[in-house]
Motif scaffolding. Sequence first.
Motif, PDB file in Angstrom:
ATOM      1  N   GLU A   1       0.832  -1.208   0.000  1.00 54.87           N
ATOM      2  CA  GLU A   1       0.000   0.000   0.000  1.00 54.87           C
ATOM      3  C   GLU A   1       0.865   1.256   0.000  1.00 54.87           C
ATOM      4  O   GLU A   1       0.523   2.238  -0.644  1.00 54.87           O
ATOM      5  CB  GLU A   1      -0.961   0.005   1.188  1.00 54.87           C
ATOM      6  CG  GLU A   1      -2.087  -1.005   1.078  1.00 54.87           C
ATOM      7  CD  GLU A   1      -3.014  -0.761  -0.102  1.00 54.87           C
ATOM      8  OE1 GLU A   1      -3.279   0.407  -0.441  1.00 54.87           O
ATOM      9  OE2 GLU A   1      -3.486  -1.742  -0.682  1.00 54.87           O
ATOM     10  N   LEU A   2       1.978   1.220   0.715  1.00 55.05           N
ATOM     11  CA  LEU A   2       2.890   2.369   0.675  1.00 55.05           C
ATOM     12  C   LEU A   2       3.512   2.518  -0.707  1.00 55.05           C
ATOM     13  O   LEU A   2       3.717   3.638  -1.180  1.00 55.05           O
ATOM     14  CB  LEU A   2       3.967   2.238   1.754  1.00 55.05           C
ATOM     15  CG  LEU A   2       3.509   2.577   3.161  1.00 55.05           C
ATOM     16  CD1 LEU A   2       4.568   2.171   4.189  1.00 55.05           C
ATOM     17  CD2 LEU A   2       3.193   4.053   3.292  1.00 55.05           C
ATOM     18  N   GLN A   3       3.802   1.410  -1.369  1.00 57.66           N
ATOM     19  CA  GLN A   3       4.349   1.475  -2.726  1.00 57.66           C
ATOM     20  C   GLN A   3       3.332   2.105  -3.679  1.00 57.66           C
ATOM     21  O   GLN A   3       3.684   2.918  -4.530  1.00 57.66           O
ATOM     22  CB  GLN A   3       4.741   0.082  -3.230  1.00 57.66           C
ATOM     23  CG  GLN A   3       5.909  -0.532  -2.519  1.00 57.66           C
ATOM     24  CD  GLN A   3       7.173   0.298  -2.647  1.00 57.66           C
ATOM     25  OE1 GLN A   3       7.508   0.774  -3.720  1.00 57.66           O
ATOM     26  NE2 GLN A   3       7.849   0.494  -1.535  1.00 57.66           N
ATOM     27  N   VAL A   4       2.061   1.728  -3.532  1.00 56.03           N
ATOM     28  CA  VAL A   4       1.011   2.306  -4.383  1.00 56.03           C
ATOM     29  C   VAL A   4       0.876   3.799  -4.095  1.00 56.03           C
ATOM     30  O   VAL A   4       0.759   4.610  -5.011  1.00 56.03           O
ATOM     31  CB  VAL A   4      -0.341   1.577  -4.162  1.00 56.03           C
ATOM     32  CG1 VAL A   4      -1.483   2.326  -4.812  1.00 56.03           C
ATOM     33  CG2 VAL A   4      -0.265   0.158  -4.683  1.00 56.03           C
ATOM     34  N   PHE A   5       0.913   4.165  -2.815  1.00 57.45           N
ATOM     35  CA  PHE A   5       0.770   5.572  -2.453  1.00 57.45           C
ATOM     36  C   PHE A   5       1.933   6.411  -2.984  1.00 57.45           C
ATOM     37  O   PHE A   5       1.742   7.510  -3.479  1.00 57.45           O
ATOM     38  CB  PHE A   5       0.665   5.725  -0.931  1.00 57.45           C
ATOM     39  CG  PHE A   5       0.458   7.138  -0.507  1.00 57.45           C
ATOM     40  CD1 PHE A   5      -0.804   7.697  -0.515  1.00 57.45           C
ATOM     41  CD2 PHE A   5       1.523   7.919  -0.123  1.00 57.45           C
ATOM     42  CE1 PHE A   5      -0.999   9.017  -0.148  1.00 57.45           C
ATOM     43  CE2 PHE A   5       1.343   9.239   0.258  1.00 57.45           C
ATOM     44  CZ  PHE A   5       0.074   9.791   0.244  1.00 57.45           C
ATOM     45  N   LEU A   6       3.144   5.899  -2.855  1.00 59.37           N
ATOM     46  CA  LEU A   6       4.320   6.634  -3.303  1.00 59.37           C
ATOM     47  C   LEU A   6       4.598   6.432  -4.787  1.00 59.37           C
ATOM     48  O   LEU A   6       5.470   7.093  -5.349  1.00 59.37           O
ATOM     49  CB  LEU A   6       5.553   6.209  -2.500  1.00 59.37           C
ATOM     50  CG  LEU A   6       5.473   6.445  -0.992  1.00 59.37           C
ATOM     51  CD1 LEU A   6       6.660   5.792  -0.298  1.00 59.37           C
ATOM     52  CD2 LEU A   6       5.402   7.915  -0.684  1.00 59.37           C
ATOM     53  N   GLY A   7       3.853   5.539  -5.433  1.00 62.90           N
ATOM     54  CA  GLY A   7       4.068   5.168  -6.826  1.00 62.90           C
ATOM     55  C   GLY A   7       4.085   6.295  -7.829  1.00 62.90           C
ATOM     56  O   GLY A   7       4.877   6.267  -8.767  1.00 62.90           O
ATOM     57  N   PRO A   8       3.221   7.327  -7.687  1.00 65.47           N
ATOM     58  CA  PRO A   8       3.263   8.392  -8.690  1.00 65.47           C
ATOM     59  C   PRO A   8       4.614   9.099  -8.740  1.00 65.47           C
ATOM     60  O   PRO A   8       4.965   9.691  -9.745  1.00 65.47           O
ATOM     61  CB  PRO A   8       2.178   9.364  -8.225  1.00 65.47           C
ATOM     62  CG  PRO A   8       1.255   8.555  -7.402  1.00 65.47           C
ATOM     63  CD  PRO A   8       2.101   7.487  -6.769  1.00 65.47           C
ATOM     64  N   PHE A   9       5.374   9.047  -7.663  1.00 70.36           N
ATOM     65  CA  PHE A   9       6.680   9.707  -7.647  1.00 70.36           C
ATOM     66  C   PHE A   9       7.760   8.733  -8.106  1.00 70.36           C
ATOM     67  O   PHE A   9       8.305   8.863  -9.180  1.00 70.36           O
ATOM     68  CB  PHE A   9       7.003  10.230  -6.244  1.00 70.36           C
ATOM     69  CG  PHE A   9       6.032  11.274  -5.777  1.00 70.36           C
ATOM     70  CD1 PHE A   9       5.999  12.516  -6.369  1.00 70.36           C
ATOM     71  CD2 PHE A   9       5.147  11.008  -4.757  1.00 70.36           C
ATOM     72  CE1 PHE A   9       5.114  13.487  -5.955  1.00 70.36           C
ATOM     73  CE2 PHE A   9       4.261  11.970  -4.332  1.00 70.36           C
ATOM     74  CZ  PHE A   9       4.238  13.212  -4.933  1.00 70.36           C
ATOM     75  N   VAL A  10       8.064   7.747  -7.262  1.00 67.05           N
ATOM     76  CA  VAL A  10       9.126   6.794  -7.566  1.00 67.05           C
ATOM     77  C   VAL A  10       8.975   5.609  -6.618  1.00 67.05           C
ATOM     78  O   VAL A  10       8.462   5.753  -5.508  1.00 67.05           O
ATOM     79  CB  VAL A  10      10.517   7.466  -7.417  1.00 67.05           C
ATOM     80  CG1 VAL A  10      10.782   7.887  -6.003  1.00 67.05           C
ATOM     81  CG2 VAL A  10      11.623   6.599  -7.944  1.00 67.05           C
ATOM     82  N   ALA A  11       9.394   4.428  -7.047  1.00 64.95           N
ATOM     83  CA  ALA A  11       9.317   3.243  -6.193  1.00 64.95           C
ATOM     84  C   ALA A  11      10.409   3.331  -5.125  1.00 64.95           C
ATOM     85  O   ALA A  11      11.587   3.263  -5.426  1.00 64.95           O
ATOM     86  CB  ALA A  11       9.482   1.979  -7.023  1.00 64.95           C
ATOM     87  N   VAL A  12       9.987   3.503  -3.878  1.00 66.22           N
ATOM     88  CA  VAL A  12      10.917   3.647  -2.765  1.00 66.22           C
ATOM     89  C   VAL A  12      10.865   2.403  -1.899  1.00 66.22           C
ATOM     90  O   VAL A  12       9.793   2.058  -1.396  1.00 66.22           O
ATOM     91  CB  VAL A  12      10.557   4.876  -1.891  1.00 66.22           C
ATOM     92  CG1 VAL A  12      11.489   4.989  -0.710  1.00 66.22           C
ATOM     93  CG2 VAL A  12      10.577   6.131  -2.709  1.00 66.22           C
ATOM     94  N   PRO A  13      11.985   1.701  -1.725  1.00 66.73           N
ATOM     95  CA  PRO A  13      11.989   0.595  -0.766  1.00 66.73           C
ATOM     96  C   PRO A  13      11.737   1.140   0.641  1.00 66.73           C
ATOM     97  O   PRO A  13      12.486   1.977   1.126  1.00 66.73           O
ATOM     98  CB  PRO A  13      13.394   0.008  -0.897  1.00 66.73           C
ATOM     99  CG  PRO A  13      13.880   0.467  -2.229  1.00 66.73           C
ATOM    100  CD  PRO A  13      13.242   1.805  -2.438  1.00 66.73           C
TER     101      PRO A  13
END
Length: 178
Positions: free
Chosen positions: A105-117
């Motif tokens: 869910e955090l990946q989806v939320f941050l997805g518009p910017f960049v994939a952050v581990p």
Amino acid sequence: MVATRLPSRQMAKKAKQPVIALTVFLTMSAVGFGYFLYVSSARVLGIGCAVLCVFCVWTSVLHRREKQHLQTLACAREGESICHFARSFDKRKTDTWIIRAVYQELQVFLGPFVAVPVRASDLLSGDLGLDADDVDDLIVDVALRAGRSLERTACNPYYGKVHTVSYMVLFVNAQPPV
């Protein structure tokens, strides 16, 4: 016969619904503002255009700064994955479905910017740039995906303490299963 639960890697991914209402609201607001400027005098038109330009520039600067911050985080964490994130938790005490759901869910939320581990120690507001409403929405999404109830959250020992990603996992883990 005991029913077994699927491994978390086989958990269904929740599809994000497009935010049509927000798009319609922003479009209608822009049209209304444009109409107001059209029917107003030249002085109001000039002030309105200046305000609109300042707003657009400010929004662009903030968006670029947030994207750059997340890209810096992603570069510093190159090679990390959900496996590194999951190792931060005791899998005997923490539901792996919740761990996976929080990460995804955090990946989806941050997805518009960049994939952050994501790391368990990340501050939700500081490192990831989430506000309280975003955190609340993410908790609801994680609880739905992991099969947890969100009733009586005030009795949760982590209530009001969700400031890091690990506390988000622990908060949802402390909620009863549906």
